[in-house]
Design a protein around this motif. Structure first.
Motif, PDB file in Angstrom:
ATOM      1  N   ASP A   1      55.409  43.947  40.468  1.00  0.00           N
ATOM      2  CA  ASP A   1      54.258  44.832  40.605  1.00  0.00           C
ATOM      3  C   ASP A   1      53.110  44.043  41.238  1.00  0.00           C
ATOM      4  O   ASP A   1      52.922  42.866  40.935  1.00  0.00           O
ATOM      5  CB  ASP A   1      53.866  45.356  39.219  1.00  0.00           C
ATOM      6  N   GLU A   2      52.357  44.687  42.107  1.00  0.00           N
ATOM      7  CA  GLU A   2      51.226  44.049  42.787  1.00  0.00           C
ATOM      8  C   GLU A   2      51.648  42.719  43.409  1.00  0.00           C
ATOM      9  O   GLU A   2      51.129  41.661  43.101  1.00  0.00           O
ATOM     10  CB  GLU A   2      50.069  43.899  41.803  1.00  0.00           C
TER      11      GLU A   2
ATOM     12  N   THR B   1      53.776  52.308  40.857  1.00  0.00           N
ATOM     13  CA  THR B   1      54.399  51.581  39.748  1.00  0.00           C
ATOM     14  C   THR B   1      55.301  52.528  38.940  1.00  0.00           C
ATOM     15  O   THR B   1      56.441  52.178  38.604  1.00  0.00           O
ATOM     16  CB  THR B   1      53.316  50.982  38.827  1.00  0.00           C
TER      17      THR B   1
HETATM   18 MG   LIG Z   1      50.546  50.047  40.165  1.00  0.00          MG
END
Ligand SMILES: [Mg+2]
Ligand SMILES: Nc1ncnc2c1ncn2[C@@H]1O[C@H](COP(=O)(O)OP(=O)(O)OP(=O)(O)O)[C@@H](O)[C@H]1O
Length: 290
Positions: A131-132, A68
């Motif tokens: 993200d994710e 991230t």
């Molecule tokens: Mg992450």
């Protein structure tokens, strides 16, 4: 919109620090940056029909390996390459879109790709961090029948349709996606990626650099910590298997060896660090064996 966890203009100094904080191979960083800049360049100049580039880069790897943070740093680097224009940055929180009410997350995902992102990209290049991404585009083949499968199925369909739409209509959008589980991400999403980079736990040399970085940060306030830098290579050898996040936390935790060191980290000694590393790596091995 609640699904947008962060929105700002790039370049930004805070984001530049993220790029510098993550110690991965220079070759990996150079490739990511070149791939991202190339994707945007090509997409801004050619139509999807002649240049079938989706503008999607995926960072895949275990927890705590800096994906991230690296993606945010990469966004900043790309924006600097686009100077003087810069770029708008959006970070999507897919968990905010998950919903138990049938159809809601599908609507939210559709709105994200058809409205929210194209609006932001209307006047400026736009870099979007998904993200994710396994939460946004869960593998439809793996979904169990119990856990609200129709809703998740539809959300994945909506995400794929949205990415296809952006690929054709919003040619100045760059999508950066991260995931812990390649196998949990829908294959159709992965097949749209222009590049998939696997980010692994740091090797011994990278761990040494991370350790030095953490110690130097402490030393900027408590100069006594500086002498520990001589032991960085020993600490690196003693921390095999730790990801970057746990390694940084372990170095910081060493200062909690006693109330005395916590109050005055100048008193931190190499034995304290070695002790913490032994405990944390042993716990890690036990965790993987379980
Ligand atoms: Mg992450
Ligand atoms: N290779 C690395 N070099 C330096 N620091 C690192 C590295 N990997 C992780 N870290 C540290 O760990 C922190 C957390 O990293 P980050 O949240 O970006 O990891 P992640 O891969 O996204 O994790 P997750 O999969 O759990 O979301 C970073 O801010 C950084 O301090």
């Amino acid at each position: 919109m609640e699904a947008i966890a962060d929105e700002c203009r790039l370049p930004s100094d805070a984001f530049a620090a993220a790029w510098d904080a993550i110690k991965v191979d220079y070759a990996v960083r150079d490739r990511l940056l070149a791939q991202a800049v190339l994707s945007l360049q090509l997409r801004m100049r050619f139509s999807f029909e002649v240049m079938p580039v989706h503008g999607l880069i995926v960072l895949e790897g275990p927890p705590g390996t800096g994906k991230t943070t690296l993606a945010r740093g990469l966004a900043d680097r790309v924006a600097r390459a686009l100077k003087p224009r810069g770029a708008t940055f959006l970070q999507v929180d897919p968990h905010a879109m998950a919903s138990s009410s049938l159809g809601k997350s599908q609507r939210e995902v559709t709105r994200l790709f058809q409205q929210v992102i194209p609006e932001r990209a209307a006047n400026s290049p736009c870099i979007v961090l998904l993200d994710e991404v396994e939460t946004l585009a869960a593998d439809r083949q793996r979904l169990s029948l119990e856990a609200n499968p129709i809703d998740v199925h539809r959300a994945t369909d909506a995400a794929l349709a949205g990415i296809d739409l952006l690929a054709r209509k919003a040619r100045n959008v760059l999508l950066l996606a991260t995931t812990n589980f390649r196998t949990a991400v829908d294959r159709a999403l992965l097949s749209r990626a222009d590049w998939i980079e696997e980010i692994g736990p740091p090797g011994e040399e990278a761990r040494r650099v991370i350790i030095l970085d953490s110690l130097q940060t402490l030393a900027s306030r408590w100069p006594g910590v500086t002498q520990l830098c001589d032991h960085a290579a020993d600490f690196a050898r003693a921390s095999a298997g730790l990801d970057g996040r746990r390694l940084r936390k372990a170095i910081i935790s060493a200062a909690a060896a006693s109330l005395e060191t916590a109050q005055d980290p100048n008193k931190l000694r190499a034995e304290h660090v070695m002790q913490v590393l032994a405990t944390v790596t042993a716990a890690q091995v036990e965790g993987t064996a379980r």
